[in-house]
Design a protein around this motif. Structure first.
Motif, PDB file in Angstrom:
ATOM      1  N   LEU A   1       0.823  -1.209   0.000  1.00 24.91           N
ATOM      2  CA  LEU A   1       0.000   0.000   0.000  1.00 24.91           C
ATOM      3  C   LEU A   1       0.858   1.260   0.000  1.00 24.91           C
ATOM      4  O   LEU A   1       0.636   2.186  -0.789  1.00 24.91           O
ATOM      5  CB  LEU A   1      -0.922   0.003   1.221  1.00 24.91           C
ATOM      6  CG  LEU A   1      -2.169  -0.893   1.147  1.00 24.91           C
ATOM      7  CD1 LEU A   1      -2.852  -0.938   2.504  1.00 24.91           C
ATOM      8  CD2 LEU A   1      -3.130  -0.393   0.089  1.00 24.91           C
ATOM      9  N   LEU A   2       1.833   1.293   0.885  1.00 21.43           N
ATOM     10  CA  LEU A   2       2.677   2.480   0.983  1.00 21.43           C
ATOM     11  C   LEU A   2       3.577   2.623  -0.245  1.00 21.43           C
ATOM     12  O   LEU A   2       3.882   3.744  -0.661  1.00 21.43           O
ATOM     13  CB  LEU A   2       3.497   2.423   2.261  1.00 21.43           C
ATOM     14  CG  LEU A   2       2.671   2.462   3.560  1.00 21.43           C
ATOM     15  CD1 LEU A   2       3.567   2.275   4.771  1.00 21.43           C
ATOM     16  CD2 LEU A   2       1.892   3.766   3.662  1.00 21.43           C
ATOM     17  N   SER A   3       3.995   1.505  -0.818  1.00 20.17           N
ATOM     18  CA  SER A   3       4.794   1.572  -2.047  1.00 20.17           C
ATOM     19  C   SER A   3       3.980   2.146  -3.196  1.00 20.17           C
ATOM     20  O   SER A   3       4.493   2.918  -4.017  1.00 20.17           O
ATOM     21  CB  SER A   3       5.322   0.181  -2.418  1.00 20.17           C
ATOM     22  OG  SER A   3       6.232  -0.296  -1.450  1.00 20.17           O
ATOM     23  N   ILE A   4       2.693   1.776  -3.270  1.00 24.04           N
ATOM     24  CA  ILE A   4       1.828   2.309  -4.319  1.00 24.04           C
ATOM     25  C   ILE A   4       1.764   3.826  -4.227  1.00 24.04           C
ATOM     26  O   ILE A   4       1.967   4.552  -5.205  1.00 24.04           O
ATOM     27  CB  ILE A   4       0.415   1.692  -4.211  1.00 24.04           C
ATOM     28  CG1 ILE A   4       0.445   0.222  -4.611  1.00 24.04           C
ATOM     29  CG2 ILE A   4      -0.580   2.457  -5.093  1.00 24.04           C
ATOM     30  CD1 ILE A   4      -0.860  -0.506  -4.368  1.00 24.04           C
TER      31      ILE A   4
ATOM     32  N   SER B   1       3.404   9.151  -6.104  1.00 17.99           N
ATOM     33  CA  SER B   1       3.852  10.502  -5.766  1.00 17.99           C
ATOM     34  C   SER B   1       5.191  10.810  -6.422  1.00 17.99           C
ATOM     35  O   SER B   1       5.402  11.916  -6.951  1.00 17.99           O
ATOM     36  CB  SER B   1       3.957  10.652  -4.248  1.00 17.99           C
ATOM     37  OG  SER B   1       4.414  11.928  -3.896  1.00 17.99           O
ATOM     38  N   LEU B   2       6.104   9.849  -6.410  1.00 16.97           N
ATOM     39  CA  LEU B   2       7.429  10.067  -6.991  1.00 16.97           C
ATOM     40  C   LEU B   2       7.351  10.302  -8.489  1.00 16.97           C
ATOM     41  O   LEU B   2       7.978  11.229  -9.017  1.00 16.97           O
ATOM     42  CB  LEU B   2       8.325   8.859  -6.687  1.00 16.97           C
ATOM     43  CG  LEU B   2       9.731   8.872  -7.304  1.00 16.97           C
ATOM     44  CD1 LEU B   2      10.548  10.024  -6.741  1.00 16.97           C
ATOM     45  CD2 LEU B   2      10.441   7.539  -7.062  1.00 16.97           C
TER      46      LEU B   2
ATOM     47  N   ILE C   1       2.023  17.288  -0.340  1.00 12.56           N
ATOM     48  CA  ILE C   1       0.842  16.931   0.446  1.00 12.56           C
ATOM     49  C   ILE C   1       0.645  15.422   0.477  1.00 12.56           C
ATOM     50  O   ILE C   1       0.397  14.831   1.536  1.00 12.56           O
ATOM     51  CB  ILE C   1      -0.400  17.639  -0.127  1.00 12.56           C
ATOM     52  CG1 ILE C   1      -0.275  19.150   0.044  1.00 12.56           C
ATOM     53  CG2 ILE C   1      -1.669  17.145   0.578  1.00 12.56           C
ATOM     54  CD1 ILE C   1      -1.369  19.939  -0.640  1.00 12.56           C
ATOM     55  N   LEU C   2       0.763  14.781  -0.678  1.00 12.52           N
ATOM     56  CA  LEU C   2       0.565  13.337  -0.732  1.00 12.52           C
ATOM     57  C   LEU C   2       1.615  12.601   0.089  1.00 12.52           C
ATOM     58  O   LEU C   2       1.293  11.674   0.844  1.00 12.52           O
ATOM     59  CB  LEU C   2       0.597  12.860  -2.186  1.00 12.52           C
ATOM     60  CG  LEU C   2       0.343  11.362  -2.410  1.00 12.52           C
ATOM     61  CD1 LEU C   2      -1.001  10.961  -1.825  1.00 12.52           C
ATOM     62  CD2 LEU C   2       0.396  11.032  -3.897  1.00 12.52           C
TER      63      LEU C   2
ATOM     64  N   LEU D   1      -6.662  12.221 -10.765  1.00 13.77           N
ATOM     65  CA  LEU D   1      -5.768  12.143  -9.612  1.00 13.77           C
ATOM     66  C   LEU D   1      -5.830  13.370  -8.703  1.00 13.77           C
ATOM     67  O   LEU D   1      -4.869  13.677  -8.024  1.00 13.77           O
ATOM     68  CB  LEU D   1      -4.313  11.929 -10.066  1.00 13.77           C
ATOM     69  CG  LEU D   1      -3.977  10.533 -10.536  1.00 13.77           C
ATOM     70  CD1 LEU D   1      -2.537  10.464 -10.995  1.00 13.77           C
ATOM     71  CD2 LEU D   1      -4.221   9.509  -9.457  1.00 13.77           C
ATOM     72  N   GLN D   2      -6.925  14.102  -8.699  1.00 10.32           N
ATOM     73  CA  GLN D   2      -7.088  15.191  -7.745  1.00 10.32           C
ATOM     74  C   GLN D   2      -8.127  14.751  -6.721  1.00 10.32           C
ATOM     75  O   GLN D   2      -9.199  14.323  -7.075  1.00 10.32           O
ATOM     76  CB  GLN D   2      -7.575  16.462  -8.442  1.00 10.32           C
ATOM     77  CG  GLN D   2      -6.543  17.030  -9.398  1.00 10.32           C
ATOM     78  CD  GLN D   2      -6.970  18.377  -9.932  1.00 10.32           C
ATOM     79  OE1 GLN D   2      -7.758  19.060  -9.330  1.00 10.32           O
ATOM     80  NE2 GLN D   2      -6.430  18.735 -11.079  1.00 10.32           N
TER      81      GLN D   2
END
Length: 419
Positions: free
Chosen positions: A10-13, A18-19, A62-63, A149-150
């Motif tokens: 989940l955190l990798s997604i 974001s990256l 923010i993300l 993606l907003q």
């Protein structure tokens, strides 16, 4: 052990999105503007509504703040003895909130109808899985690009009227409908981005399996990791970006009749086989599979490097007045191009870690996988700059560099000296 497989996925997604979508794209936009590369014309952006690099970095900040907050909160609660059943839901809730709010903001048919003034029959129900037709999609694209993606979390911080560029929204739709219309620059550019996000797609596969099969209730990962259907889908997901790209090449060859597109199709076909071979070796680490990985990955890497340097970047021209570069260069320092060639070459070889794992001691292999995936995303962002530079120079040479001349005060920050 406070870290679970589904949490790392989940955190990798969130981190990889974001990256790639925000940070790397923000750096690219900043570099293109500083170098006066007309990326807006290439991607067919509206100068009055395209996001600036500061806006993209704001979304990224923010993300990533939300991701890091969820991570730290989860670790603190687990260390203090809270039940995993309650605590492990925090990253999932974050992902669900961002996804659902993005979906609502994208597919709000009432808002789309208000902005486009099209008849109501042009719109599909929000829960429909069908795509609009080619004619209808052309009307929807300017609205969809502004909503992709907003999330509602950002609405009070970022002007909702700003559309995120077609770099992500428009290109994503085009990737799905390659047989519907002619393939444009933004379409295959977006498909190239997806070829660098295979680990992200694999994480999404596991996350979907984890929640759809009810494994989140028992924390038993065998349902997903040992399932034959899951393993078969892993091949399909690894193949999809290269398959889409190959179809785009076939369509361009059909439209233009240029054999160079068939060669590009062959490059993506070899990369597809290499991706499948590496996945097979991860499950069956035999000598035969290792030999297959080495042969296919070496061939794919050689072909990709040639395509990067010669076709996409226009470099390695032995007859150029700039040795082994090209005649026209945007950047003044030639050493930057030689360094870029070396960096791209090195980062293209990260697949070696799959067959020769690095001894990281106590560091989890999931961390190594995330670092490798991040390096590929960074390589793609590095590739993006020189790809757009070459496209811009080609446009200038064919006298199609601009559609409208901007007023001087609209581009005050572009008056900086080129690197």
């Amino acid at each position: 052990m406070f870290w679970c497989l589904h949490l790392s996925c989940l955190l990798s997604i969130l981190a990889l999105i974001s990256l790639h979508v925000f940070f790397v794209y923000g750096v690219d936009v900043s570099a293109w503007r500083r170098s006066r590369i007309n990326y807006r014309f290439i991607f067919d952006f509206s100068p009055s509504t395209a996001l600036q690099q500061t806006d993209v970095f704001l979304i990224c900040a923010i993300l990533m703040t939300l991701v890091m907050s969820a991570t730290v909160t989860h670790l603190i609660l687990r260390i203090n003895g809270f039940s995993p059943r309650n605590v492990d839901a925090i990253p999932g809730i974050l992902l669900l909130t961002i996804s659902s709010s993005s979906y609502y903001y994208i597919f709000s048919s009432a808002d789309i109808h208000r902005l486009t003034h099209l008849p109501s029959q042009h719109f599909l129900p929000p829960n429909s899985l069908l795509l609009p037709t080619c004619h209808e999609e052309r009307h929807l694209l300017p609205i969809l690009q502004g909503k992709f993606l907003q999330s509602q979390i950002l609405l009070h911080l970022i002007r909702p009227s700003y559309p995120i560029s077609r770099y992500w929204g428009y290109g994503k739709i085009e990737c799905k409908r390659m047989g519907c219309a002619q393939v444009l620059m933004v379409d295959f550019f977006m498909a190239d981005q997806l070829t660098s996000q295979v680990p992200l797609l694999r994480h999404m596969e596991f996350t979907a399996c984890y929640f759809l099969t009810g494994s989140f209730r028992t924390h038993h990962y065998q349902t997903c990791t040992s399932s034959k259907l899951y393993k078969d889908l892993a091949y399909v997901i690894s193949f999809m970006p290269y398959f889409w790209r190959a179809l785009q090449c076939a369509r361009r060859w059909f439209d233009e009749g240029d054999l160079i597109h068939l060669a590009n199709l062959g490059q993506n076909a070899i990369a597809l086989v290499a991706a499948g071979a590496r996945l097979m070796y991860g499950r069956q680490p035999t000598s035969a599979c290792l030999a297959l990985v080495v042969v296919t990955s070496t061939a794919a890497t050689a072909f990709q490097l040639y395509w990067d340097f010669v076709q996409d970047w226009g470099l390695l021209n032995p007859r150029s007045k700039n040795p082994w570069l090209r005649d026209d260069l945007v950047l003044r320092h030639k050493s930057i191009y030689y360094l870029a060639i070396v960096v791209n070459f090195v980062l293209r070889l990260v697949w070696i870690e799959a067959v020769m794992p690095i001894n990281t001691g106590e560091v989890s292999h999931r961390v190594v996988e995330f670092v490798v995936a991040s390096l590929e995303v960074i390589r793609r962002g590095h590739w993006n700059y020189y790809r757009l530079e070459n496209e811009h120079l080609n446009n200038v040479g064919k006298f199609r560099a601009v559609k409208a001349v901007p007023l001087p005060f609209q581009e005050m920050d572009d008056d900086k000296e080129i690197v």
